[in-house]
Design an enzyme around this catalytic site. Sequence first.
Site: not given
Ligand code: FRU
Length: 486
Positions: A24, A203
């Site tokens: 992300d 998310e």
């Molecule tokens: C989304 C996610 C978020 C989390 C991160 C962990 O892709 O699952 O919810 O904070 O990636 O890398």
Amino acid sequence: MNVISEQHFRPSYHFTPRENWLNDPNGMVFFNGEYHLFFQHHPYGTFNGPMHWGHAISSDLVRWEEQQVALKPDELGVIFSGSAVVDWKDTTGFFDGKPGLVAIFTHHYHEPGTEHALQRQSLAYSADSGRTWVKYEGNPVLSDDRFIDFRDPKVIWHEETLKWVMILACGQTVCIYTSPNLKDWEFASEFGQNIGSHDGVWECPDLFQLSVDGDSSRTKWVMIVSIGSEPEFMEGSRTQYFTGEFDGRTFVHDEDSKRVRWLDSGRDNYAGVTWSDIPSEDGRRIFIGWMSNWKYAGLTPTEGWRGAMTTPRELTLESRNGEIKLIQRPVREFSTLRKPLLSLKDSTLADANARLAELALDSYELVCDIQTNESFSLRLRTSAEQETVVGYRPDLTELFVDRTRSGKTDFHKDFSGGNPIKLTTTSPNRVELRIYVDGSSLEVFASDGEAVFTNLIFPDSDAMGLGIVSEDHNAILHSLDIYLLS
Ligand code: FRU
């Protein structure tokens, strides 16, 4: 024989980490003439390992310089996704009355030897324009034992109530909190029960205001929510959006709650959020997403690095066909990279194909306006065995991307699947496309940013041809322009 080297598949004008894993985008903020892009990063492997925040800086959103790792795991856990803001009035007291950068992120703690994980929100701050970071000694600043999934804080300043607002993913909803100082948070509301898609865990939410059709007296709030990948849905991870009203505490959505509006019709635009603190003279709302999908993110066939960002895109709200829609266009800074390579006007497909046959390209921008009474398809990254197809069916007014023969696809059974999207066009047999091809990616913007496909592709390095096919022998290319982006 196709040998995969470190550079094979690496895009040239999309952000990728120098080495190892990226997911992300995090903490995007503009400060002192610099765009900051942080990202979920495992600096010691090309797999999803203990998360750090990697960091890159750009003065124009298209040329990035990677910095040292900004945030490392500590005794409270690894560093999951989050956001960053400029604390202009030093509400935190971190900066001796001056402005500075504050990152708000999730500490994810996994109790060794158990299944038990704890997600809490924490702060870090930087008084030197993001070069070095100090974690706040009062961390965590927000926890709630009721939620297992409690993460990805996106913080905005709400001018009308003079408060910070945090939107946080809480399982299958988002929770909204307010604070005067980023340290003390008060619960305000929860949004999302029985609304939108619940095909996966919620998310990486975002919340921001946009004018409608560029008229600043008419505004709406937009909420973006990414939803995680579940085995029963072949699409994997996806991002939805809602429009509505927000008063600083509660978001009320406009739509019939059954209807899901996807941000992207491709498979590889996930966890995207927008930049904070873009100056009001600029006024843009700029988005970037992670160009992959949890369904197969750990399996993609790159060497030495894994994961790329989408093009940064300007988001606008525009009335199209009686509906207010979220429109995406690559930021205008890309035009500064353009080197014109081919420009055709009112050409037949045969003439165009003769010119296209002279080209061998793996990274470019293609803009075309095509009129045909029958289906047509653009064949991109072609070789004798491979092609990625961007196709249109006027009878259904549907656009699709087909990557079944795009190159390496066998690392996951669902990789090459796809869904078409209905296009709004001024005339059903005339389509305008803006396409970005870059190493291992394809981004298609149709109908002036209304329909978008973001897809990874992994062709052989010699699959560099392109052409146009239609069953309509009278099809006309009103225009076709190809640019190298250097
Ligand atoms: C989304 C996610 C978020 C989390 C991160 C962990 O892709 O699952 O919810 O904070 O990636 O890398």
